[in-house]
Structures are given as C-alpha cells and as structure tokens.
Design a protein around this motif. Sequence first.
Motif, PDB file in Angstrom:
ATOM      1  N   LEU A  54       0.805  -1.219   0.000  1.00 43.32           N
ATOM      2  CA  LEU A  54       0.000   0.000   0.000  1.00 43.32           C
ATOM      3  C   LEU A  54       0.833   1.262   0.000  1.00 43.32           C
ATOM      4  O   LEU A  54       0.306   2.343  -0.273  1.00 43.32           O
ATOM      5  CB  LEU A  54      -0.938   0.001   1.220  1.00 43.32           C
ATOM      6  CG  LEU A  54      -1.870  -1.216   1.333  1.00 43.32           C
ATOM      7  CD1 LEU A  54      -2.669  -1.148   2.616  1.00 43.32           C
ATOM      8  CD2 LEU A  54      -2.812  -1.281   0.138  1.00 43.32           C
ATOM      9  N   SER A  55       2.123   1.170   0.313  1.00 47.95           N
ATOM     10  CA  SER A  55       2.972   2.356   0.363  1.00 47.95           C
ATOM     11  C   SER A  55       4.420   1.932   0.191  1.00 47.95           C
ATOM     12  O   SER A  55       4.800   0.791   0.513  1.00 47.95           O
ATOM     13  CB  SER A  55       2.777   3.113   1.682  1.00 47.95           C
ATOM     14  OG  SER A  55       3.646   4.219   1.768  1.00 47.95           O
ATOM     15  N   HIS A  93       4.879   2.962   7.110  1.00 49.62           N
ATOM     16  CA  HIS A  93       3.534   3.407   6.746  1.00 49.62           C
ATOM     17  C   HIS A  93       2.741   2.263   6.121  1.00 49.62           C
ATOM     18  O   HIS A  93       1.530   2.117   6.373  1.00 49.62           O
ATOM     19  CB  HIS A  93       3.642   4.573   5.774  1.00 49.62           C
ATOM     20  CG  HIS A  93       2.308   5.181   5.427  1.00 49.62           C
ATOM     21  ND1 HIS A  93       1.447   5.702   6.378  1.00 49.62           N
ATOM     22  CD2 HIS A  93       1.684   5.342   4.226  1.00 49.62           C
ATOM     23  CE1 HIS A  93       0.362   6.150   5.795  1.00 49.62           C
ATOM     24  NE2 HIS A  93       0.468   5.952   4.480  1.00 49.62           N
ATOM     25  N   ASP A  94       3.397   1.435   5.320  1.00 53.78           N
ATOM     26  CA  ASP A  94       2.733   0.289   4.720  1.00 53.78           C
ATOM     27  C   ASP A  94       2.249  -0.692   5.781  1.00 53.78           C
ATOM     28  O   ASP A  94       1.129  -1.217   5.706  1.00 53.78           O
ATOM     29  CB  ASP A  94       3.699  -0.400   3.756  1.00 53.78           C
ATOM     30  CG  ASP A  94       3.046  -1.575   3.050  1.00 53.78           C
ATOM     31  OD1 ASP A  94       2.152  -1.343   2.219  1.00 53.78           O
ATOM     32  OD2 ASP A  94       3.422  -2.730   3.359  1.00 53.78           O
ATOM     33  N   LEU A 115      -0.850   0.781   7.493  1.00 55.57           N
ATOM     34  CA  LEU A 115      -2.055   0.632   6.667  1.00 55.57           C
ATOM     35  C   LEU A 115      -2.570  -0.803   6.680  1.00 55.57           C
ATOM     36  O   LEU A 115      -3.790  -1.040   6.738  1.00 55.57           O
ATOM     37  CB  LEU A 115      -1.734   1.062   5.231  1.00 55.57           C
ATOM     38  CG  LEU A 115      -1.428   2.551   5.019  1.00 55.57           C
ATOM     39  CD1 LEU A 115      -1.073   2.813   3.572  1.00 55.57           C
ATOM     40  CD2 LEU A 115      -2.605   3.416   5.428  1.00 55.57           C
ATOM     41  N   ASN A 122      -6.191  -2.084   7.967  1.00 55.92           N
ATOM     42  CA  ASN A 122      -7.078  -2.920   7.154  1.00 55.92           C
ATOM     43  C   ASN A 122      -7.489  -4.189   7.906  1.00 55.92           C
ATOM     44  O   ASN A 122      -8.651  -4.630   7.825  1.00 55.92           O
ATOM     45  CB  ASN A 122      -6.384  -3.296   5.845  1.00 55.92           C
ATOM     46  CG  ASN A 122      -6.273  -2.117   4.899  1.00 55.92           C
ATOM     47  OD1 ASN A 122      -7.016  -1.149   5.021  1.00 55.92           O
ATOM     48  ND2 ASN A 122      -5.340  -2.178   3.966  1.00 55.92           N
TER      49      ASN A 122
END
Length: 455
Positions: free
Chosen positions: A142-143, A148-149, A152, A156
């Motif tokens: 996602l990043s 940060h990934d 996220l 989720n």
Amino acid sequence: MQSEIAKDTVATAEKSPLELLQETKASVEAIITKLLSIKQQGTPKSENRELLTQMFLNFINLRQANRAILIEEEKLKTETELAKSPVDFTTLELHNLMYEKSHYLKATKASRDFKSMYPNIDLISEQDFFSDAPEAIKSQTLSNDSSHDLMLKRLNFELHQRKELCKLRVRLEQQKKCLIETNAERNKFLSSLPVHLKSLKKASLPVQSQLSLQNQKKLKYHNLAELLPPPLYVIYSQFMALKEAFEENIDVEVSGSLNDAQSYARQQAEQNSENLRMEIDDEDDDGKRQRKRPKKEGSDEEGLYQVNPLNVVLHVYDDEIPDSKSHKPVVLKFEYLLKLNIVCVGIEKSQDGAEKNILCNLFPEDAGLEPPHQSAKLILGNDHAFDESRTSRPYKWAQHLAGIEILPEMSPFFTDKDIQNSDTAKDFAFASDHRNVQTVLQRIRSQKKTQLTLV
C-alpha cells in the motif's frame, strides 16, 4: 545617389526597429539643423532639395520603424497571451493543492483530537498482526514506506476484524431473538401446565384406583412420617425437599414398626391430656393441691437411651459416578432418644471401621462423644459420658438439622478474649454455620471419596 539610398535601405533592414528609430531621429535633427544654418547664413539653396529628399526618406524610415514596432508589440502580446495560459493553469493547480493541504491538515487534527468511547483499546499489535492476519492483507503493498505500509495493513486488518464482529453480532442477535421467542412459548406452556396436570390427575384417579398404580412405597413413607417425632420429621422433610427441588442423588426412607409408633403416639396423647387435666385441677384448687410430678427415672441405661420406634434412613450416592446407584452408598440412620431429647446418627451396613470414621471427621471438634446440650448432661450425670459402644452418636450437626436449638452456656458476644475462644462460643459459631443439609451431603461424599482413596 540611388546607390546610397539602396545601401541605406539594406542597412535599415538589418537593424532593429528601435535602432532605426533612433538613427532616423538623429538624421532628421541633423537635416533640420543644417537647413536652419543655411537659412541663417544665406548660403545658396541648391542643397535644400537634397536635404528635403533625405528628410522624406527619414520619414519613410520612421513609418517603417513605427510599423515594425507595432508588429513587434502585437507579436509580444500574442506570445504573452500564449505564455499566460499555462501560468494561470499552474496557479490554479497551486491553489487546489493548498486547499487540499489545508483540508488534510484539518482532518488530521480532528483525527488526533478525537476522543473515543473506549480510550484504552489500542490498535492490534504487530506480533498479533503477523500471527493472525490473513495472507491477502499481509501480501498487499500500500505504500513505499515500510512503516507506513505496515500501519495501513494493520488498519485494514482492524477493519476486517470489526466487520467480522458486526456479522457475528447480527447472528447472535438473531439467535437471541429466536431463544426469546422459544422461551416465551415455553413459559406460556408452563403457565398453562398446572391446569393440564390438575385435569390429568383428576382424570387418572379412577384408572389408578382400578389398576392400583399408586406408589405404595412413597405413600407408606409419608404415612410413617406423620408419626415421626418433630426432630426426625424436620430431618425427613429437609432431605425430601432437597431431593425434589435439586434432584439430589439421595434416597430417604422411614423405617420402624408402625404399630409401635401408633401405640407410642396414643400414650403421648393420653399423657398430655392427663397433664392438662391435672393443671386445670391445680388451678381450681387455688394452688392448694400440688401437681403430681412423674418420678424421675433412674440412671439405668435402658431408660436413658430409649429410642423412638421410627427412624429416618438416608442413602447418599456419589454424584460423580454416572450410575451411582449400582455402587455401594453411604447409609445413615437417624434415631431420636426420647429421654435425652437428642438425635443420634450412625452408619449402617459397615463391614469395617473405615466408614464409621466418616461421621467422626465430618466437622472439626464434633466427634459425637459429648452430649450436645446442658439438659442431656444433667440427665446423664456428673461424668457427662455418652455410651461409646453405641453405633449412633449425638453429633452437633445432627441437632441443627433436626431443629433442636442449643443455647450457649454463656453469651458469645462477651468482649473478653478468653471467653470468646471458649468451647461455648465455638459451639455457637458452629450452630450458625452448619445448618445446611447440602453442606452435610457434600462433606459426607468428600469423606467417602477420601476413604476410598486411602484404601
């Protein structure tokens, strides 16, 4: 002359309009100055024609320079307009980006300042995420930033869990609704059940009478229970109520001679009526006639340990064994001593002394070797000794089950520490703690289990 003019025209074409304008202006000024000097000096005017021709040529150059300047201006305006359009577009994009930036900053601030109803619930830990999250969520990218990934992905997974919990809640609410409807139907049926049972019982009475289907054994016990002395009747009613209310794994019986019990009941009724008549006669004679008191029985053991013809037999089965009635139960026999007004308990069908110790160790400081109350001690004499050869003993807990209230010899609420620790105070505490029949049954089963383990 024409060649010069042609040269000037070519040179003019090579120069910029501003330079041509400046040169033409300077040439015009020089021609005018020269014309003024000729006029003032009075020189021949033969040169005036050439000067005028040059003047006209300069005017033509001025017009050409002016036209070139205007054309250049229009060209610059066109280029300016063409260059202004991307600048305006870039400026609009800049304003849009600044607006989006301010919107994101406000949303971030609102999210950070948001106070949840459950502030102590944090996001799922990374260890739980890697162990519990499905591969479909963990395999996503996602990043480009790894931290940060991961955040996220954790968010989720949190959303996935919340959706699953919402689905589970819906299923549980539906199940709850079905259970409530089922309970309502059952309560409705149970509320109408006594009426149906009453009518069924009334309708089945002739059939039972014709086929002799009544439980003769239970009726016999109930008939015998009516002749029990009050202490034994209290014990019988408590155990029967416990069996019927909680389906306790016990059997309660009333054993003894029915004829002897009826004879004893008639004797007691006649004795009570005689005592009442004597009390009435004493009151009529104004107290002059003394009441004949019964002679005090001697110290013979047969009279002291006289037992009521009926007794209560309790069969205690093990709750932990599925078919416990196929195993040997603990059989307790409750007797009532008429003279001493005490209830004695013993174990029947005991092959060895192991089961006898069950009752001796049932409660602390209650071995059944001492009369439970003061009146029995006075009747037995100074030594207060109870016949240890008897299989049944007057345990204190049996008196409490029989409803025989035993007052302490001194108040248990004295503040003296020594009196508080006395046997009388302990007996009073014992009386207040062990009235429950369930406690007695639990301890009997526990002692039985301990004996079997030791064996």
